[in-house]
Scaffold this motif. Sequence first.
Motif, mmCIF file in Angstrom:
data_model
loop_
_atom_site.group_PDB
_atom_site.id
_atom_site.type_symbol
_atom_site.label_atom_id
_atom_site.label_comp_id
_atom_site.label_asym_id
_atom_site.label_seq_id
_atom_site.Cartn_x
_atom_site.Cartn_y
_atom_site.Cartn_z
ATOM 1 N N LEU A 98 0.456 32.309 10.824
ATOM 2 C CA LEU A 98 0.151 31.591 12.054
ATOM 3 C C LEU A 98 1.095 30.412 12.253
ATOM 4 C CD1 LEU A 98 -3.748 31.282 11.909
ATOM 5 C CD2 LEU A 98 -2.410 32.839 13.345
ATOM 6 N N HIS A 134 1.313 26.919 15.216
ATOM 7 C CA HIS A 134 0.584 26.294 16.315
ATOM 8 C C HIS A 134 1.408 25.157 16.912
ATOM 9 C CE1 HIS A 134 -0.609 23.892 12.777
ATOM 10 N NE2 HIS A 134 -0.712 22.877 13.628
ATOM 11 N N GLY A 155 -8.216 33.210 14.018
ATOM 12 C CA GLY A 155 -6.977 33.052 13.264
ATOM 13 C C GLY A 155 -6.464 34.360 12.701
ATOM 14 N N PHE A 188 -7.961 23.971 11.482
ATOM 15 C CA PHE A 188 -7.020 24.562 10.539
ATOM 16 C C PHE A 188 -7.379 24.244 9.089
ATOM 17 C CE2 PHE A 188 -4.675 25.663 14.185
ATOM 18 C CZ PHE A 188 -3.868 26.720 13.807
ATOM 19 N N SER A 223 -7.136 30.193 7.099
ATOM 20 C CA SER A 223 -5.828 30.385 6.480
ATOM 21 C C SER A 223 -4.755 30.317 7.554
ATOM 22 C CB SER A 223 -5.779 31.741 5.778
ATOM 23 O OG SER A 223 -4.465 32.038 5.375
ATOM 24 N N SER A 224 -3.697 29.554 7.276
ATOM 25 C CA SER A 224 -2.612 29.448 8.255
ATOM 26 C C SER A 224 -1.509 30.480 7.996
ATOM 27 C CB SER A 224 -2.020 28.036 8.223
ATOM 28 O OG SER A 224 -1.514 27.744 6.926
ATOM 29 N N ARG A 225 -1.734 31.364 7.043
ATOM 30 C CA ARG A 225 -0.707 32.374 6.738
ATOM 31 C C ARG A 225 -0.518 33.305 7.934
ATOM 32 N NH1 ARG A 225 -1.703 35.871 1.485
ATOM 33 N NH2 ARG A 225 -3.398 36.628 2.801
ATOM 34 N N ALA A 234 -3.026 36.227 13.817
ATOM 35 C CA ALA A 234 -2.006 36.479 12.790
ATOM 36 C C ALA A 234 -1.581 37.943 12.765
ATOM 37 C CB ALA A 234 -2.540 36.049 11.422
ATOM 38 N N VAL A 246 -2.397 28.654 19.289
ATOM 39 C CA VAL A 246 -2.227 29.331 18.001
ATOM 40 C C VAL A 246 -1.540 30.669 18.253
ATOM 41 C CG1 VAL A 246 -3.384 30.146 15.928
ATOM 42 C CG2 VAL A 246 -4.363 28.249 17.231
#
Length: 301
Positions: free
Chosen positions: A255, A257, A230, A247, A251-253, A234, A170
Amino acid sequence: MNPSIKQLQAFVAVAQARSLAEAGERVHLSQPALSIAIRKLESTVGGPLFARTSRQLSLTPEGETFLPVASRLLNDWAEAFEDLGELFSKQRGKVTIAALPTLAAGLLPGLVATLRDRYPRINLALHDALGEEVDQMVREGRADMGLTVPPAATDLLSFEPLLEDHYVAVCPVGHPLLEQATVAWAQLADWPFIGISRLSSSRRDIDRTVGQVGQTLDIVCEVSQIATVGRIVASGAGIGVLPALSFRQISSRGLGHRPLVEPTVARRLGVILRRRDPLSAAASAMLELVREAGELERSAG
């Protein structure tokens, strides 16, 4: 000898009807059988419950006192079997599940809705916990089942595999590692690392694999929650390693992977149960839903 349910039913029916004929119709007994049941009850309790006259039966003072008690006992008896029937028919019940956070967030949300649709009176208690705590809760009977990695060898717990997860590197958006299709485990040592708690099953996998490739991580921060890993990654403070399934809970904002390879490490996930204790009807129903969800997850993968 203790009074029987049949004797209590005969007593309450006669006390309410004040007539052997009418009482016999209520409890589906002949008058002679009803009289025998009453006499046996009186013999058991040690005295008369009815005063018999030529015209009708009337309760003695002792009978008057005993009537509400007998009625309550019969109601409790009926309710007990009604409750038991509802439990076996899964109309009512409670299930307690202990689960790794990745599984609690990745597998169970849909299950809760399905459980509610199929069995609206079954209540679910969900505890997200680290692997050792999941094992302990199931082993001690504080949870009906656990969703976790395979436990350490024990005669007390069984493990049923459901699906396989894998690990991903990540990184913050724009990081050089994201220019690659995959990331080798050995490359992790080249960057500041944000680590998950050493008590987690994921951390044990990470440390073991990094050691196998002959590297040491530069851990600049260690946190207890996957979501926190995470957020810190980030922010640009470092990189991390998380299960791909996680995930769904962060939040994947900010980020990105990539799959980790050399080696590819599979993470077996499944359900643990106590070997010697049978599940309740409600817990058995939940286990079937968990199996269905695992099958759907494998098909989607």
